[in-house]
Design a protein around this motif. Sequence first.
Motif, PDB file in Angstrom:
ATOM      1  N   ASP A 137       0.822  -1.211   0.000  1.00  0.00           N
ATOM      2  CA  ASP A 137       0.000   0.000   0.000  1.00  0.00           C
ATOM      3  C   ASP A 137       0.860   1.267   0.000  1.00  0.00           C
ATOM      4  O   ASP A 137       0.399   2.336  -0.403  1.00  0.00           O
ATOM      5  N   LEU A 138       2.105   1.156   0.476  1.00  0.00           N
ATOM      6  CA  LEU A 138       2.987   2.316   0.567  1.00  0.00           C
ATOM      7  C   LEU A 138       3.861   2.494  -0.671  1.00  0.00           C
ATOM      8  O   LEU A 138       4.144   3.616  -1.081  1.00  0.00           O
ATOM      9  N   ILE A 139       4.283   1.375  -1.253  1.00  0.00           N
ATOM     10  CA  ILE A 139       5.206   1.440  -2.389  1.00  0.00           C
ATOM     11  C   ILE A 139       4.527   2.151  -3.557  1.00  0.00           C
ATOM     12  O   ILE A 139       3.408   1.824  -3.938  1.00  0.00           O
ATOM     13  N   GLY A 140       5.216   3.151  -4.086  1.00  0.00           N
ATOM     14  CA  GLY A 140       4.696   3.931  -5.206  1.00  0.00           C
ATOM     15  C   GLY A 140       4.047   5.240  -4.800  1.00  0.00           C
ATOM     16  O   GLY A 140       3.785   6.092  -5.656  1.00  0.00           O
ATOM     17  N   LEU A 141       3.784   5.439  -3.500  1.00  0.00           N
ATOM     18  CA  LEU A 141       3.185   6.706  -3.060  1.00  0.00           C
ATOM     19  C   LEU A 141       4.171   7.850  -3.263  1.00  0.00           C
ATOM     20  O   LEU A 141       5.388   7.676  -3.154  1.00  0.00           O
ATOM     21  N   ALA A 142       3.650   9.022  -3.538  1.00  0.00           N
ATOM     22  CA  ALA A 142       4.483  10.222  -3.649  1.00  0.00           C
ATOM     23  C   ALA A 142       4.988  10.588  -2.259  1.00  0.00           C
ATOM     24  O   ALA A 142       4.262  10.477  -1.273  1.00  0.00           O
ATOM     25  N   ALA A 143       6.243  11.011  -2.186  1.00  0.00           N
ATOM     26  CA  ALA A 143       6.824  11.495  -0.932  1.00  0.00           C
ATOM     27  C   ALA A 143       6.980  13.006  -1.060  1.00  0.00           C
ATOM     28  O   ALA A 143       7.548  13.502  -2.041  1.00  0.00           O
ATOM     29  N   VAL A 144       6.429  13.729  -0.078  1.00  0.00           N
ATOM     30  CA  VAL A 144       6.487  15.191  -0.093  1.00  0.00           C
ATOM     31  C   VAL A 144       6.957  15.698   1.266  1.00  0.00           C
ATOM     32  O   VAL A 144       6.835  15.002   2.273  1.00  0.00           O
ATOM     33  N   THR A 145       7.473  16.922   1.283  1.00  0.00           N
ATOM     34  CA  THR A 145       7.860  17.562   2.544  1.00  0.00           C
ATOM     35  C   THR A 145       6.589  18.044   3.245  1.00  0.00           C
ATOM     36  O   THR A 145       5.520  18.107   2.619  1.00  0.00           O
ATOM     37  N   PRO A 146       6.685  18.449   4.505  1.00  0.00           N
ATOM     38  CA  PRO A 146       5.513  19.016   5.182  1.00  0.00           C
ATOM     39  C   PRO A 146       4.950  20.248   4.470  1.00  0.00           C
ATOM     40  O   PRO A 146       3.773  20.549   4.589  1.00  0.00           O
ATOM     41  N   GLU A 147       5.783  20.929   3.690  1.00  0.00           N
ATOM     42  CA  GLU A 147       5.331  22.098   2.933  1.00  0.00           C
ATOM     43  C   GLU A 147       4.732  21.703   1.583  1.00  0.00           C
ATOM     44  O   GLU A 147       4.299  22.567   0.821  1.00  0.00           O
ATOM     45  N   GLY A 148       4.738  20.412   1.256  1.00  0.00           N
ATOM     46  CA  GLY A 148       4.157  19.937   0.005  1.00  0.00           C
ATOM     47  C   GLY A 148       5.130  19.855  -1.162  1.00  0.00           C
ATOM     48  O   GLY A 148       4.732  19.528  -2.283  1.00  0.00           O
ATOM     49  N   GLU A 149       6.417  20.105  -0.915  1.00  0.00           N
ATOM     50  CA  GLU A 149       7.414  20.009  -1.985  1.00  0.00           C
ATOM     51  C   GLU A 149       7.714  18.545  -2.286  1.00  0.00           C
ATOM     52  O   GLU A 149       7.895  17.748  -1.368  1.00  0.00           O
ATOM     53  N   PRO A 150       7.790  18.162  -3.563  1.00  0.00           N
ATOM     54  CA  PRO A 150       8.033  16.751  -3.905  1.00  0.00           C
ATOM     55  C   PRO A 150       9.447  16.304  -3.547  1.00  0.00           C
ATOM     56  O   PRO A 150      10.411  17.045  -3.748  1.00  0.00           O
ATOM     57  N   LEU A 151       9.542  15.097  -2.998  1.00  0.00           N
ATOM     58  CA  LEU A 151      10.836  14.472  -2.686  1.00  0.00           C
ATOM     59  C   LEU A 151      11.105  13.266  -3.582  1.00  0.00           C
ATOM     60  O   LEU A 151      12.242  12.873  -3.751  1.00  0.00           O
ATOM     61  N   GLY A 152      10.047  12.641  -4.086  1.00  0.00           N
ATOM     62  CA  GLY A 152      10.199  11.435  -4.888  1.00  0.00           C
ATOM     63  C   GLY A 152       9.052  10.482  -4.644  1.00  0.00           C
ATOM     64  O   GLY A 152       7.935  10.903  -4.354  1.00  0.00           O
ATOM     65  N   ARG A 153       9.346   9.185  -4.724  1.00  0.00           N
ATOM     66  CA  ARG A 153       8.340   8.135  -4.517  1.00  0.00           C
ATOM     67  C   ARG A 153       8.859   7.103  -3.539  1.00  0.00           C
ATOM     68  O   ARG A 153      10.065   6.873  -3.448  1.00  0.00           O
ATOM     69  N   VAL A 154       7.938   6.446  -2.834  1.00  0.00           N
ATOM     70  CA  VAL A 154       8.321   5.352  -1.941  1.00  0.00           C
ATOM     71  C   VAL A 154       8.715   4.170  -2.812  1.00  0.00           C
ATOM     72  O   VAL A 154       7.923   3.686  -3.626  1.00  0.00           O
ATOM     73  N   LEU A 155       9.942   3.726  -2.652  1.00  0.00           N
ATOM     74  CA  LEU A 155      10.476   2.632  -3.452  1.00  0.00           C
ATOM     75  C   LEU A 155      10.321   1.296  -2.734  1.00  0.00           C
ATOM     76  O   LEU A 155       9.997   0.287  -3.349  1.00  0.00           O
ATOM     77  N   ALA A 156      10.552   1.285  -1.410  1.00  0.00           N
ATOM     78  CA  ALA A 156      10.491   0.028  -0.654  1.00  0.00           C
ATOM     79  C   ALA A 156      10.439   0.337   0.836  1.00  0.00           C
ATOM     80  O   ALA A 156      10.694   1.460   1.272  1.00  0.00           O
ATOM     81  N   ILE A 157      10.130  -0.699   1.592  1.00  0.00           N
ATOM     82  CA  ILE A 157      10.211  -0.669   3.047  1.00  0.00           C
ATOM     83  C   ILE A 157      11.170  -1.795   3.423  1.00  0.00           C
ATOM     84  O   ILE A 157      11.037  -2.918   2.942  1.00  0.00           O
ATOM     85  N   HIS A 158      12.138  -1.513   4.277  1.00  0.00           N
ATOM     86  CA  HIS A 158      13.131  -2.500   4.684  1.00  0.00           C
ATOM     87  C   HIS A 158      13.120  -2.640   6.197  1.00  0.00           C
ATOM     88  O   HIS A 158      12.683  -1.734   6.910  1.00  0.00           O
ATOM     89  N   ASN A 159      13.651  -3.749   6.661  1.00  0.00           N
ATOM     90  CA  ASN A 159      13.925  -3.914   8.078  1.00  0.00           C
ATOM     91  C   ASN A 159      15.185  -4.751   8.187  1.00  0.00           C
ATOM     92  O   ASN A 159      15.178  -5.939   7.889  1.00  0.00           O
ATOM     93  N   PHE A 160      16.267  -4.113   8.604  1.00  0.00           N
ATOM     94  CA  PHE A 160      17.556  -4.779   8.732  1.00  0.00           C
ATOM     95  C   PHE A 160      17.808  -5.219  10.176  1.00  0.00           C
ATOM     96  O   PHE A 160      18.929  -5.571  10.524  1.00  0.00           O
ATOM     97  N   GLY A 161      16.765  -5.165  11.007  1.00  0.00           N
ATOM     98  CA  GLY A 161      16.875  -5.631  12.379  1.00  0.00           C
ATOM     99  C   GLY A 161      16.763  -4.546  13.429  1.00  0.00           C
ATOM    100  O   GLY A 161      16.592  -4.831  14.601  1.00  0.00           O
ATOM    101  N   ALA A 162      16.859  -3.293  13.054  1.00  0.00           N
ATOM    102  CA  ALA A 162      16.808  -2.211  14.034  1.00  0.00           C
ATOM    103  C   ALA A 162      15.572  -1.337  13.855  1.00  0.00           C
ATOM    104  O   ALA A 162      15.528  -0.219  14.339  1.00  0.00           O
ATOM    105  N   GLY A 163      14.580  -1.811  13.138  1.00  0.00           N
ATOM    106  CA  GLY A 163      13.369  -1.038  12.910  1.00  0.00           C
ATOM    107  C   GLY A 163      13.115  -0.866  11.429  1.00  0.00           C
ATOM    108  O   GLY A 163      13.970  -1.152  10.589  1.00  0.00           O
ATOM    109  N   ASP A 164      11.929  -0.393  11.114  1.00  0.00           N
ATOM    110  CA  ASP A 164      11.541  -0.256   9.720  1.00  0.00           C
ATOM    111  C   ASP A 164      12.160   0.988   9.099  1.00  0.00           C
ATOM    112  O   ASP A 164      12.274   2.033   9.730  1.00  0.00           O
ATOM    113  N   ILE A 165      12.534   0.856   7.833  1.00  0.00           N
ATOM    114  CA  ILE A 165      13.175   1.910   7.059  1.00  0.00           C
ATOM    115  C   ILE A 165      12.335   2.132   5.805  1.00  0.00           C
ATOM    116  O   ILE A 165      11.960   1.176   5.130  1.00  0.00           O
TER     117      ILE A 165
END
Length: 192
Positions: A99-127
Motif C-alpha cells: 500500500d505504501l510502495i509507489g506513493l508520492a513522498a512530499v515535505t511538510p510544505e508539500g514540496e516533492p521528494l520522490g516516490r516510496v520505493l520500498a520498506i526495509h527492516n535490517f533488524g533495528a526497525g523499519d526503514i
Amino acid sequence: MPALVCVARIGAAHGVRGAVKLWTFTEDPFAVRRYGPLLSKDGRRQFEIAEVREAKDHLVATFKGVATRDEAERLNGIELYVAREKLPATEADEYYHTDLIGLAAVTPEGEPLGRVLAIHNFGAGDIIEIAPPKGTSMLLPFTNAVVPEVDIAGGRVVIALPQEIDGEDRDDDPSPGRPGLVRKERTGGRDP
C-alpha cells in the motif's frame, strides 16, 4: 488482475514425499493456510496447502498434487502470493508494504521528494526508501517523527527530513525489500 502480495517462498524439498521448506512473510506463519489457494507471481499457477507444520526457522508444507521429491524440487524458489483484498484489515498507523510502495513522498510544505520505493527492516526497525527524481535513494526511519502523515487515499506520504539529512548528499546502497506489513512506531515495526 487484482494486486497481489507475496506471503511466502517455497524452499528446498524436505524428505521424499513431496514436502518442501516454506518461508512465510506473515505475522502468524500459519496464516498462509487461511488465504485459500496461493498464486505464483504471474497468477497462472495455484498452490493449495495440504499439510503444514512448524520447523526450526521455517514451516514444512505439502501441496495438493505434489507427492514426490522430484515434484517438490521443481517448486524451489517460487514465491507465493494472495490478492490484497484477502489480507486482514490493518490497525491505526499500520500499513502493508504494497500500500505504501509507489506513493508520492512530499515535505511538510508539500514540496516533492520522490516516490516510496520500498520498506526495509535490517533488524533495528523499519526503514522507508524514497527514490528522488534524480540521484540516489534515501533510507529513512519509518517513525512518526520522520513520516508524520501517511495518506494512502491521497497517494502520498509526508516526510520530515531529519536535520542531519536535510540538504546533505545522500549516498545509500539500498537493498531489495519485501512487501509485508509495517507499523509506524518510535521503537520499530512488525512483519505481516
